[in-house]
Design an enzyme around this catalytic site. Structure first.
Site, PDB file in Angstrom:
ATOM      1  N   CYS A  72       0.841  -1.196   0.000  1.00 28.43           N
ATOM      2  CA  CYS A  72       0.000   0.000   0.000  1.00 28.43           C
ATOM      3  C   CYS A  72       0.875   1.245   0.000  1.00 28.43           C
ATOM      4  O   CYS A  72       1.770   1.393   0.835  1.00 28.43           O
ATOM      5  CB  CYS A  72      -0.924   0.005   1.219  1.00 28.43           C
ATOM      6  SG  CYS A  72      -1.945   1.494   1.357  1.00 28.43           S
ATOM      7  N   CYS A  79       1.146   6.535   6.884  1.00 25.93           N
ATOM      8  CA  CYS A  79      -0.079   6.022   7.502  1.00 25.93           C
ATOM      9  C   CYS A  79       0.256   5.149   8.703  1.00 25.93           C
ATOM     10  O   CYS A  79       1.130   4.280   8.629  1.00 25.93           O
ATOM     11  CB  CYS A  79      -0.888   5.229   6.489  1.00 25.93           C
ATOM     12  SG  CYS A  79      -2.418   4.522   7.164  1.00 25.93           S
ATOM     13  N   CYS A  82      -1.422   0.154   9.215  1.00 24.46           N
ATOM     14  CA  CYS A  82      -0.904  -1.213   9.064  1.00 24.46           C
ATOM     15  C   CYS A  82       0.596  -1.218   9.350  1.00 24.46           C
ATOM     16  O   CYS A  82       1.403  -0.821   8.501  1.00 24.46           O
ATOM     17  CB  CYS A  82      -1.173  -1.734   7.662  1.00 24.46           C
ATOM     18  SG  CYS A  82      -2.929  -1.886   7.258  1.00 24.46           S
ATOM     19  N   CYS A 158      -8.185   2.316   0.836  1.00 26.60           N
ATOM     20  CA  CYS A 158      -7.518   1.572   1.908  1.00 26.60           C
ATOM     21  C   CYS A 158      -7.389   0.114   1.506  1.00 26.60           C
ATOM     22  O   CYS A 158      -8.390  -0.538   1.177  1.00 26.60           O
ATOM     23  CB  CYS A 158      -8.318   1.706   3.207  1.00 26.60           C
ATOM     24  SG  CYS A 158      -7.685   0.688   4.559  1.00 26.60           S
ATOM     25  N   GLN A 302     -16.828  -8.368  15.642  1.00 20.97           N
ATOM     26  CA  GLN A 302     -15.541  -8.576  14.988  1.00 20.97           C
ATOM     27  C   GLN A 302     -15.495  -7.833  13.658  1.00 20.97           C
ATOM     28  O   GLN A 302     -16.501  -7.712  12.962  1.00 20.97           O
ATOM     29  CB  GLN A 302     -15.284 -10.064  14.762  1.00 20.97           C
ATOM     30  CG  GLN A 302     -15.110 -10.853  16.049  1.00 20.97           C
ATOM     31  CD  GLN A 302     -13.893 -10.417  16.861  1.00 20.97           C
ATOM     32  OE1 GLN A 302     -12.981  -9.791  16.334  1.00 20.97           O
ATOM     33  NE2 GLN A 302     -13.882 -10.755  18.134  1.00 20.97           N
ATOM     34  N   TYR A 333     -18.458 -11.458  28.538  1.00 21.28           N
ATOM     35  CA  TYR A 333     -18.121 -10.408  27.583  1.00 21.28           C
ATOM     36  C   TYR A 333     -18.764 -10.769  26.244  1.00 21.28           C
ATOM     37  O   TYR A 333     -18.127 -10.811  25.196  1.00 21.28           O
ATOM     38  CB  TYR A 333     -16.612 -10.254  27.420  1.00 21.28           C
ATOM     39  CG  TYR A 333     -15.826 -10.164  28.710  1.00 21.28           C
ATOM     40  CD1 TYR A 333     -15.639  -8.944  29.352  1.00 21.28           C
ATOM     41  CD2 TYR A 333     -15.272 -11.304  29.281  1.00 21.28           C
ATOM     42  CE1 TYR A 333     -14.902  -8.862  30.532  1.00 21.28           C
ATOM     43  CE2 TYR A 333     -14.543 -11.239  30.466  1.00 21.28           C
ATOM     44  CZ  TYR A 333     -14.365 -10.017  31.080  1.00 21.28           C
ATOM     45  OH  TYR A 333     -13.634  -9.951  32.249  1.00 21.28           O
ATOM     46  N   GLU A 355     -22.839  -9.147  29.571  1.00 19.09           N
ATOM     47  CA  GLU A 355     -22.267  -8.039  28.810  1.00 19.09           C
ATOM     48  C   GLU A 355     -22.640  -6.732  29.495  1.00 19.09           C
ATOM     49  O   GLU A 355     -23.748  -6.583  30.015  1.00 19.09           O
ATOM     50  CB  GLU A 355     -22.807  -8.059  27.374  1.00 19.09           C
ATOM     51  CG  GLU A 355     -22.484  -6.850  26.528  1.00 19.09           C
ATOM     52  CD  GLU A 355     -20.989  -6.619  26.357  1.00 19.09           C
ATOM     53  OE1 GLU A 355     -20.555  -5.455  26.499  1.00 19.09           O
ATOM     54  OE2 GLU A 355     -20.252  -7.599  26.096  1.00 19.09           O
ATOM     55  N   CYS A 422      -6.902 -10.951  22.975  1.00 19.36           N
ATOM     56  CA  CYS A 422      -6.446 -10.052  21.911  1.00 19.36           C
ATOM     57  C   CYS A 422      -5.185  -9.299  22.299  1.00 19.36           C
ATOM     58  O   CYS A 422      -4.771  -8.393  21.577  1.00 19.36           O
ATOM     59  CB  CYS A 422      -7.558  -9.073  21.537  1.00 19.36           C
ATOM     60  SG  CYS A 422      -8.099  -7.993  22.878  1.00 19.36           S
TER      61      CYS A 422
END
Length: 466
Positions: A72, A79, A82, A158, A302, A333, A355, A422
């Site tokens: 990219c 940027c 990424c 993008c 997601q 969660y 939640e 994560c």
């Protein structure tokens, strides 16, 4: 070290944030953005600490085989989106596997099984939720590295945005007072939504047409189940605004209070954060694992449906035979109910979903309505009164579970647990806590939800004897 303060360093490892790791001449560890294991680089130190330093590459003296030219052109422009486009796609999952294994060994003090690197998901055109800054001309852009300034996307588009999102990024115009936009799309339904912050106003609001995003006629105002003392969620309130006039003219603008116009492709739902705060509702729909999911503007989901599907299958695989007919499922969660819905449908047993986000709870009440006895609890998991269950799924934020939640998981009486992590550091800390509470780590599987970034998503399976 040369006269310019540069130093040659051998890069021997990879850190959780994606930086290469080496040693300076004085013995301190140095973290180098853009460097890969096996490389020899010339760097300049940019941050000094007593025990470590950070540096930037001046020159790559000997490149690793995994190094690749960024696909990219926005990367060269600065940027900040990424951070791993210099890593060949096939090598990214391997490096992430090393990061996860290191966290489990070094932080969790475990001897983990070899990680399953998971499916190879597409690396381009996948992202269905994107947040962008807005410049003075109303054009969307991403934050520059180490800066609060925006890099306008323009006609370049993008690389990782799904085409439904990329079209809005390239062609949308968001004049003041809009400062930031979040763009969401449902791949299976084609529905799109733009959330404008801090506000967007219409001089002549039009009701959302039947069958378009945010118009399934349900308000999610089922109220609290008594698990906490927060008020029941409000009903949808006034109709939202759909970009495009009553005749659906392509590209018709949505008028702002000051006379400026928000311009988005026809059929894109536009709403301001101020409107949501006033009680209005907006949502799209997506289809994952054969089920249709309502996802409100402020609900977590997601960022790619194929990744959500892969996560569901990874969680089911981690739990193994415990996902049996009649098994009671506890989903912590739970968001809009993704894991609760799929596992509850497979087991036919009792379902409890916990939640704290009000919008996600309202979505879950709609999404899990077909499960009969599903109980949706609006509560912070740390204050939740545990319910009995046979299997538990936990998908915490990057802060992880922590000791209080590990205790609550234990109080369910479940023998099988799947944790979706994560953040590698949080995974390592949680792994140590779970092992100390009598859980045995059985499996580790990566799901590369965010190619071209160092972001790690991993599903671990845990069992215990009671």
């Amino acid at each position: 070290m040369d006269g310019d303060g540069a130093e040659d360093v051998a890069v021997t490892g990879i850190a959780a944030g994606g930086e290469g790791v080496g040693r300076l001449a004085d013995g301190r560890a140095v973290f180098v953005r853009g460097a890969l294991p096996g490389e020899q680089v010339r760097l300049r130190v940019t941050e000094e600490r007593n025990r470590f330093a950070r540096g930037e590459i001046v020159e790559v003296l000997a490149a690793a085989a995994e190094r690749s030219a960024p696909p990219c052109e926005l990367v060269a422009a600065g940027c900040g989106g990424c951070d791993w486009q210099h890593v060949a796609p096939g090598a990214q999952r391997v490096l992430k596997g090393r990061i996860v294994t290191d966290a489990l060994r070094r932080i969790g003090r475990l001897d983990p099984p070899e990680p399953d690197l998971g499916p190879e998901l597409p690396a381009e055109g996948w992202r269905t939720t994107v947040r962008a800054l807005v410049d003075e001309a109303g054009r969307a852009g991403f934050r520059l590295r180490h800066s609060h300034d925006a890099l306008t996307i323009g006609d370049t588009g993008c690389l990782v945005a799904h085409p439904l999102v990329d079209e809005v990024l390239r062609h949308g115009r968001f004049p003041p007072p809009v400062q930031e936009v979040t763009i969401r799309a449902g791949v299976a339904t084609g529905e799109r939504l733009v959330l404008c912050a801090p506000a967007v106003r219409s001089s002549s609001p039009s009701a959302v047409e039947p069958g378009s995003a945010g118009s399934d006629g349900s308000d999610g105002s089922d109220g609290s189940d008594g698990s906490d003392d927060r008020p029941a969620e409000e009903a949808d309130g006034a109709a939202l605004m759909l970009a495009g006039d009553a005749e659906g003219a392509d590209g018709a603008p949505l008028m702002l209070a000051g006379g400026a116009e928000v311009e988005v492709p026809n059929g894109v739902l536009v709403v301001g954060t101020d409107e949501l705060a006033a009680g209005r509702r907006a949502w799209i729909h997506e289809v994952v694992a054969g089920r249709r999911w309502r996802v409100s503007a402020e609900s977590f989901f997601q960022g790619r449906p194929d990744g959500a599907e892969a996560l569901v299958e990874a969680v089911a695989a981690a739990l193994g035979g415990a996902v049996a007919p009649g098994a009671a499922v506890v989903d912590l969660y739970s968001g809009v109910g993704l894991f609760a819905g799929v596992l509850g449908e497979r087991t036919g047993g009792r379902v409890v979903a916990v939640e704290s986000n009000a919008a996600a709870v309202a979505d879950a009440r709609i999404n899990l309505a077909d499960l009969g006895g599903a109980r949706i609890v609006r509560s912070d998991v740390r204050r939740w009164r545990p319910s009995a269950g046979d299997v538990v799924v936990a998908d915490p934020s990057r802060h992880g579970l922590g000791a209080d939640v590990v205790d609550r998981i234990g109080a369910t009486g479940a023998k099988a647990l799947a944790v979706v992590s994560c953040d590698p550091g949080a995974l390592g800390r949680d792994a140590g806590l779970l092992a100390g509470a009598g859980w045995r780590l059985d499996s580790v599987r990566l799901i590369d939800l965010f190619p071209h970034t160092a972001h790690v998503e991993v599903v671990t399976g845990w069992f215990r004897a009671i």
